[in-house]
Structures are given as structure tokens and as C-alpha cells.
Design an enzyme around this catalytic site. Structure first.
Site, PDB file in Angstrom:
ATOM      1  CB  CYS A 156      -1.010   0.020   1.228  1.00  0.00           C
ATOM      2  SG  CYS A 156      -1.947  -1.366   1.313  1.00  0.00           S
ATOM      3  NE  ARG A 174       4.567   1.918   0.061  1.00  0.00           N
ATOM      4  CZ  ARG A 174       5.561   2.058   1.003  1.00  0.00           C
ATOM      5  NH1 ARG A 174       6.861   2.190   0.462  1.00  0.00           N
ATOM      6  NH2 ARG A 174       5.394   1.561   2.202  1.00  0.00           N
ATOM      7  CD1 TRP A 188       0.353  -6.455  -2.841  1.00  0.00           C
ATOM      8  CD2 TRP A 188       0.393  -6.821  -0.737  1.00  0.00           C
ATOM      9  NE1 TRP A 188       0.865  -7.700  -2.876  1.00  0.00           N
ATOM     10  CE2 TRP A 188       0.829  -7.992  -1.167  1.00  0.00           C
ATOM     11  CE3 TRP A 188       0.324  -6.891   0.621  1.00  0.00           C
ATOM     12  CZ2 TRP A 188       1.277  -9.157  -0.439  1.00  0.00           C
ATOM     13  CZ3 TRP A 188       0.568  -8.042   1.403  1.00  0.00           C
ATOM     14  CH2 TRP A 188       1.324  -9.051   0.727  1.00  0.00           C
ATOM     15  CG  ASN A 226       1.722   1.043   4.115  1.00  0.00           C
ATOM     16  OD1 ASN A 226       1.589  -0.340   4.096  1.00  0.00           O
ATOM     17  ND2 ASN A 226       2.891   1.467   4.125  1.00  0.00           N
ATOM     18  N   GLY A 227      -0.716  -0.930   6.264  1.00  0.00           N
ATOM     19  CA  GLY A 227      -0.461  -1.454   7.086  1.00  0.00           C
ATOM     20  C   GLY A 227      -1.407  -2.725   7.753  1.00  0.00           C
ATOM     21  CD  GLU A 260      17.914 -11.948  -7.052  1.00  0.00           C
ATOM     22  OE1 GLU A 260      17.566 -12.632  -6.103  1.00  0.00           O
ATOM     23  OE2 GLU A 260      17.635 -10.981  -7.758  1.00  0.00           O
ATOM     24  CE  LYS A 263      14.752 -10.283  -9.327  1.00  0.00           C
ATOM     25  NZ  LYS A 263      15.412 -10.117  -8.237  1.00  0.00           N
ATOM     26  CD  GLU A 273      10.738 -10.892  -8.320  1.00  0.00           C
ATOM     27  OE1 GLU A 273      10.222 -10.090  -7.257  1.00  0.00           O
ATOM     28  OE2 GLU A 273      12.018 -10.694  -8.349  1.00  0.00           O
ATOM     29  CG  HIS A 324      22.038 -35.625  -3.524  1.00  0.00           C
ATOM     30  ND1 HIS A 324      22.663 -36.877  -3.214  1.00  0.00           N
ATOM     31  CD2 HIS A 324      23.183 -34.692  -3.562  1.00  0.00           C
ATOM     32  CE1 HIS A 324      23.895 -36.653  -3.164  1.00  0.00           C
ATOM     33  NE2 HIS A 324      24.313 -35.587  -3.352  1.00  0.00           N
ATOM     34  CE  LYS A 347      11.926  -2.084  -5.190  1.00  0.00           C
ATOM     35  NZ  LYS A 347      12.824  -3.153  -5.572  1.00  0.00           N
TER      36      LYS A 347
HETATM   37  C1  F6R Z   1      12.867  -9.639  -5.509  1.00  0.00           C
HETATM   38  C2  F6R Z   1      12.505  -8.911  -4.548  1.00  0.00           C
HETATM   39  C3  F6R Z   1      12.072  -9.248  -3.306  1.00  0.00           C
HETATM   40  C4  F6R Z   1      12.876  -8.252  -1.793  1.00  0.00           C
HETATM   41  C5  F6R Z   1      12.283  -8.647  -0.500  1.00  0.00           C
HETATM   42  C6  F6R Z   1      13.289  -7.890   0.556  1.00  0.00           C
HETATM   43  O1  F6R Z   1      13.110  -9.190  -6.786  1.00  0.00           O
HETATM   44  O2  F6R Z   1      12.638  -7.634  -4.602  1.00  0.00           O
HETATM   45  O3  F6R Z   1      12.230 -10.513  -2.847  1.00  0.00           O
HETATM   46  O4  F6R Z   1      14.291  -8.750  -1.992  1.00  0.00           O
HETATM   47  O5  F6R Z   1      10.955  -8.320  -0.530  1.00  0.00           O
HETATM   48  O6  F6R Z   1      13.074  -6.509   0.329  1.00  0.00           O
HETATM   49  P1  F6R Z   1      14.083  -5.471   1.140  1.00  0.00           P
HETATM   50  O7  F6R Z   1      15.509  -5.681   0.228  1.00  0.00           O
HETATM   51  O8  F6R Z   1      13.381  -4.163   0.637  1.00  0.00           O
HETATM   52  O9  F6R Z   1      14.194  -5.908   2.447  1.00  0.00           O
END
Ligand code: F6R
Length: 611
Positions: free
Chosen positions: A2, A29, A78, A104-105, A484, A488, A491, A507, A606
Site C-alpha cells: 500500500c 507498493r 496491496w 498502509n499496514g 536469484e 527473478k 516473480e 540427490h 515492492k
Molecule cells: C525480489 C524482491 C524481493 C525483495 C524482498 C526484500 O526481486 O525484490 O524478494 O528482495 O522483499 O526486500 P528488501 O530488500 O526491501 O528488504
């Protein structure tokens, strides 16, 4: 998680478009629904809210002729409590449509508060936790007849996390902001004030900000502000100048923030070299207390989430290799189950500095009496402020939901830290430091040369984008690269992708492999090259389609690969910073070809400010 935005001025700006532009900059967000509330100059509310993106809200607003106005709030959601619908979209109102709230929360005790209010005759129109806030302020105002006191009474009864922006038609020149655990920033303009969940939303208007601390309330009018705690005591707060400029938060010529941020990586690494390397020395541990702290610990636990955790796992290899300190890495959400003692240093890594899981991990460590070192991007974010020591990664605003430039910046900082600590502990000599500094200085050019392969990677994406499963394999310091790369891809393209330690395939997971599985093997020239080659060969023998990321002129991997992406040969401990670049681009192009919204993938946001 949010985004909220608020504005109060004197009529110098169009309120509707100011809020919409602010929300667009916060859309990363959350984007399940969006809404605005404006008080017009006759004291009437205009409330418009829609399920869907801000673009849907904008379309809806075309049917409204909003009269002159000076104040308003907006929200991009969100969803947590209540399904995604027009009714559950914010703002939420009290029974008499006098008070509007965006939030937000999460209000943890909302059911009990809602029942109390229903018993007093309040009628609710949404399933959200937020709506109780508007009704509760209304309820207190009946008895108190003091609006600010009613807000104070209300927020003291709320359990959970919240950043709020509140309007009241009886006070059409007053915008109230409240913060407890979810971020909220005040922008101080010229005869106008702003409230936002994050800095990029305020950047086009002013660089002068105040960051609200926990349990603070801001009362904003067009040319004055007051900040108080939840008991109503006034507080003196420092105004800060933001270093970021408005352009940093623009897409510029790029179609997506993600692509822009991938391309910014050479510049971000250059910035960190300029900041943290001088006269042949690393400067991260110049602070005497931090240096002493690190030298006194015999174990480090890195706690982080998602991409930041993957950077932390690379950090584990780096710190253990150069500084010989055992390092554990953990999801922040699992950290509370670990044992830590006073010989353990807890390290938190976070791009946003607001991730609730990581913040809770930090608070737990502090409660145990431990000092915490954080590696953070957003300056003055909650994690930065609550840590004993912070090292910033200087990546600039990262807006694409998929983290890219923050990841390579985090690893760069961890590499600097590992080398500096190793030197201080006597495990790394000056010659080695000189060698690494000279190799690190080449990184921006090396990354630029990998970015140059974008067209080839686009071609590979074209060939493979219809597959519904991918496997990513890496070993040693590139095992986290596999994690990673898979994160990527999954997601942003919604393809099922798994990152595995290459040696683990035999395994169990090898059973999955047949000619329908693309397997991305990250195998640049390192000490585990031959072992990774054998693991890749096992996949090749079972018919898996190998896409490999290897150092230039690798004929051996070429023979077993359908596609090969060459990266310049760099020192083993620098490879994770380089080998992830093609995987970021691959994920980006595949997601685009599948028609996915790259910057705003479904179901996630995010900044995750809920536990
Ligand atoms: C993936 C991504 C998330 C963040 C995670 C932690 O691309 O962006 O997995 O890495 O939510 O976020 P931060 O780094 O802001 O604590």
C-alpha cells in the site's frame, strides 16, 4: 504494501493530478485497487475508488468534474484484509461521510474494535481493517468535540502497524498523518505540504522532508506543520534535504523501471567505488566502534528476505573466505528460531529498509542485547534508523518490483566489507587488497560489456519463453546466483523456476529433467568449474536443454549447451556481480514476451511492511 499520499496547498496545484502522480510513483507498493478523497472548496467530499490499477482510477475520474480544491489524499492498495473490490478500496469513511482515511499496514485488533463500534450503532461498508479507524475517530469526536484528541485516542487503541493519512470535512485545511511501524514522510513545499509512503512520490515537488518516527502524528496545513507523539506532546523534528533528484525516479527512455535499473548497475558500482575506496584502502570500517565490534565477534548471522537474502548468501561465501568468520544466513521470517549469543553479530540486509520481517529480526536481536549492522539502500528508512550501524549501498531509488541494481550493490558492499575485515584480521595482505581493488575498478566496464549482449539474450528469451518450468544451477559462490536467477524469472514471468545447488541435482531433482526442461547453468571460470561441468553434463545426458552463463572462450560448456552467454573472465569472488546480469535480462525479456507487467507483477509488492 500500500502506498499513501496526501496534499494540502493554497490552490496553486491541481489536487487531483498531484495525488494521481504521487500515487503512480507509489504504485510499486501495491496495485490491487486505488482511490482518492478530495475536499472541495465548498467542504464536500469527492471520493472515487476502483478495483485495479491507477490507470483504472484515472479512467473513472474522467467522468468527474472535480470543483476547485486544496486538499486531498490517495491510496494504492496491496490487499491484506478483505478481497480486492471497489468497496474495499481506500479511502474509507465514517458513518456520516465526514472523515476519510487511507492506511498502509494491518490493524490486528480490528475485529474487536469493529464489534465495539457496531454495538454503538456504526454501520460498516467494507471488509477492511482500515474502516474502523474512521468510525472510531467519529465516535471519539462525539464526546470529545476535539478532532486532534479524537485522533490521538483512536491511534492509541490500534494494535498493529499503520501509516495513515486522514481528512475531516469539518477541518478542510488540515491533513493529518500518523505513523506506527509503516513508513511516512512529510514533504515541505512552498505554501504546500505533502505526505507519502516513500520519497520518490515527493521528489517532483520538494527535496525538504521530515521522516516521521514511530508513534508520531503530523498535523499539516498549507504553510505550517506540527509534529506530536501519541500523547500529544509536541516534538521538534529536523528537516532533511534529499540527495536523490527527481530524474532518478523517472523511467527516462526505458520502457520499464526494471530495464532502466538493470542498465544503471555499472553507474551504481562506480558510485560505491568512489565512496568506499580511497588511496588503496576500503573505508567501510573507519568507524572505530564498528571496527571493534566486528573484530570482537566470532560469528555473523545475516537475516534478510528475497533478493537481499540471496545477496547475503553471496556475502557468506565472501566473509568466510576473506575474513574467516563463520556466517549463517536466514530468511528474516525464520530468524527468530535461531540461537544467537553475544559473540554473534546480526546483520540485516534490505533495499527498502522497511521490510517488516527484517525489521522484526533486527528488533529481536536488539531485544537480546545484540548490536546490529545493516546494509540498506533507502537512507533513514526504519531498518537504517533502528540499527546500531548502517552501511548504505547508494543504488538510488529502485522502483521496479524485481530488485536488480540493489542486489549487485549489496554484493559489492559485502565484498568490500569482507576484504576490509579480512585485512584488519590479518588474513588478507596488502598485495591482495591492491589486486582486488584493481579488479573491482574494472567491474563497471565488465558489466557494461555484458549489457551489450542484450540482443542475444532477447533472442534466447524468444526461443524459450513458452516453457513453463525452468531450473537454475550454480555451485559455490554462484549457488546464490542460481537462486536469484530463478527468483527473478518466477516473480515477473509467473514461470515455475527453481534455483538449486548444482551438486544437489543427483540427490533428487535430476528425476525431473527431460527434453522439456530448460536448465540455466551458471558456470564461469571458478574453483568449482569442473564440478559444475560434471553436474551440467548429468543434465545434458538426460536431455535437458542447457542455457549456460560461462566465461569467454569456454569450448567445453559450449558442447553441451543449446545456448551460451559469455561473460568476461573475472576473479572468482567477483563472478556473482557479473553472472547475474544476463539472468536479470533473460527474466525481463521472457516476462515481456509473455505479456506480463514487468514492473508490477501480480500478487506481490515492492515493500513488504506486513509480517
Ligand atoms: C525480489 C524482491 C524481493 C525483495 C524482498 C526484500 O526481486 O525484490 O524478494 O528482495 O522483499 O526486500 P528488501 O530488500 O526491501 O528488504
Amino acid at each position: 504494501m500500500c502506498g499513501i499520499f496526501g496534499y494540502v496547498g493554497k490552490g496553486q496545484k491541481d489536487v487531483e493530478s498531484t495525488i494521481i502522480v504521487g500515487l503512480e510513483r507509489l504504485e510499486y507498493r501495491g496495485y490491487d485497487s486505488a482511490g482518492i478523497a478530495i475536499i472541495d472548496d465548498n467542504g464536500n467530499f469527492i471520493i472515487v475508488k476502483r478495483k485495479g490499477r491507477i490507470s483504472d482510477l484515472k479512467k473513472a475520474l474522467e467522468n468527474y468534474n472535480i470543483p476547485p480544491s486544496k486538499i486531498g489524499i490517495g491510496h494504492t492498495r496491496w490487499a491484506t484484509h478483505g478481497k480486492v473490490s471497489d468497496e474495499n478500496a481506500h479511502p474509507h469513511l465514517d458513518s456520516n461521510n465526514k472523515i476519510a482515511v487511507v492506511h498502509n499496514g494491518i490493524i490486528e485488533n480490528y475485529l474487536e474494535l469493529k464489534q465495539e463500534l457496531i454495538d454503538k450503532g456504526h454501520v460498516f461498508t467494507s471488509e477492511t481493517d482500515t474502516e474502523v479507524i474512521a468510525h472510531m475517530i467519529e465516535e471519539y469526536q462525539k464526546y470529545e468535540n476535539d478532532y486532534i484528541k479524537s485522533v490521538l485516542y483512536t491511534v492509541k487503541r490500534l494494535k498493529g502497524t499503520f501509516a495513515l493519512a486522514i481528512l475531516n470535512r469539518e477541518y478542510p485545511d488540515m491533513l493529518i498523518g500518523v505513523r506506527k511501524d509503516s513508513p511516512l514522510i512529510i514533504g515541505i513545499g512552498n505554501g504546500e505540504m505533502f505526505l507519502a509512503s516513500d520519497i520518490p512520490a515527493i521528489l517532483p515537488h520538494t527535496k525538504r522532508i521530515i521522516i516521521l518516527d514511530n508513534e508520531e502524528i503530523a498535523i499539516l496545513k498549507s504553510d505550517k506543520y506540527q509534529i506530536m507523539d501519541f500523547d500529544g506532546n509536541l516534538k521538534n523534528k529536523q528537516i532533511k534535504e534529499i540527495e536523490w533528484d527527481a530524474q532518478m525516479a523517472e523511467k527516462g527512455p526505458y520502457p520499464h523501471f526494471m530495464l532502466k535499473e538493470i542498465y544503471e548497475q555499472p553507474e551504481v558500482i562506480e558510485r560505491n567505488i568512489d565512496k568506499y575506496i580511497r588511496d588503496g584502502e576500503f573505508l567501510l570500517l573507519k568507524d572505530h566502534n564498528l571496527r571493534k565490534l566486528l573484530l570482537n565477534k566470532n560469528r555473523i548471522v545475516i537475516q534478510a528476505a528475497g533478493t537481499s537474502l540471496h545477496a547475503g548468501i553471496v556475502g557468506r561465501y565472501l566473509i568466510e573466505h576473506f575474513a574467516k568468520i563463520p556466517v549463517d544466513t536466514d530468511y528474516s521470517s525464520e530468524f527468530s528460531h535461531r540461537i544467537v549469543d553475544d559473540k554473534t553479530l546480526v546483520m540485516a540486509i534490505s533495499q527498502s529498509g522497511e521490510t517488516m520481517d527484517t525489521l522484526e529480526g533486527l528488533r529481536l536481536a536488539k531485544k537480546l542485547g545484540l548490536e546490529v549492522l545493516s546494509i540498506v539502500n533507502v537512507v533513514d528508512s526504519s531498518i537504517a534508523r533502528e540499527s546500531d550501524y548502517v552501511i548504505y549501498i547508494n543504488a538510488g531509488p529502485e522502483i521496479g518490483v524485481a530488485s536488480t541494481k540493489a542486489y549487485t550493490a549489496q554484493i559489492t558492499i559485502l565484498l568490500f566489507l569482507a576484504l576490509e575485515l579480512g585485512y584488519l584480521k590479518g588474513f588478507v595482505d596488502k598485495k591482495t587488497i591492491d589486486y582486488y581493488i584493481s579488479e573491482i575498478r574494472k567491474l563497471p566496464y565488465v558489466i557494461s560489456s555484458v549489457l551489450y549482449k542484450d540482443t542475444q539474450i532477447q533472442y534466447i528469451a524468444q526461443k524459450f519463453h513458452k516453457h513453463n518450468h525452468f531450473m537454475f544451477l550454480g555451485r559455490g559462490i554462484n549457488y546464490p546466483t542460481a537462486l536469484e536467477g530463478a527468483l527473478k524469472l518466477k516473480e515477473i514471468s509467473y514461470i515455475h523456476a527453481t534455483g538449486y545447488a548444482a551438486g544437489e541435482m543427483k540427490h533428487g531433482p535430476l528425476a525431473l529433467i527431460d527434453e522439456n526442461w530448460p536448465v540455466v547453468v551458471i558456470n564461469p571460470k571458478t574453483s568449482v568449474y569442473e564440478k559444475t561441468f560434471s553436474n551440467a553434463h548429468e543434465v545434458y545426458t538426460r536431455g535437458g536443454k542447457i542455457i549456460s552463463v560461462v566465461s569467454e572462450r569456454d569450448e567445453k560448456m559450449k558442447e553441451i549447451s543449446q545456448e551460451i552467454i559469455e561473460i568476461p573472465e573475472v576473479d572468482e569472488f567477483l563472478t556473482p556481480i557479473v553472472s547475474i546480469i544476463p539472468l536479470q535480462l533473460l527474466a525481463y525479456h521472457i516476462a515481456n514476451l509473455r505479456g506480463c507487467d514487468v514492473d508490477k507483477p501480480r500478487n506481490i509488492a515492492k515493500v513488504i511492511t506486513v509480517p
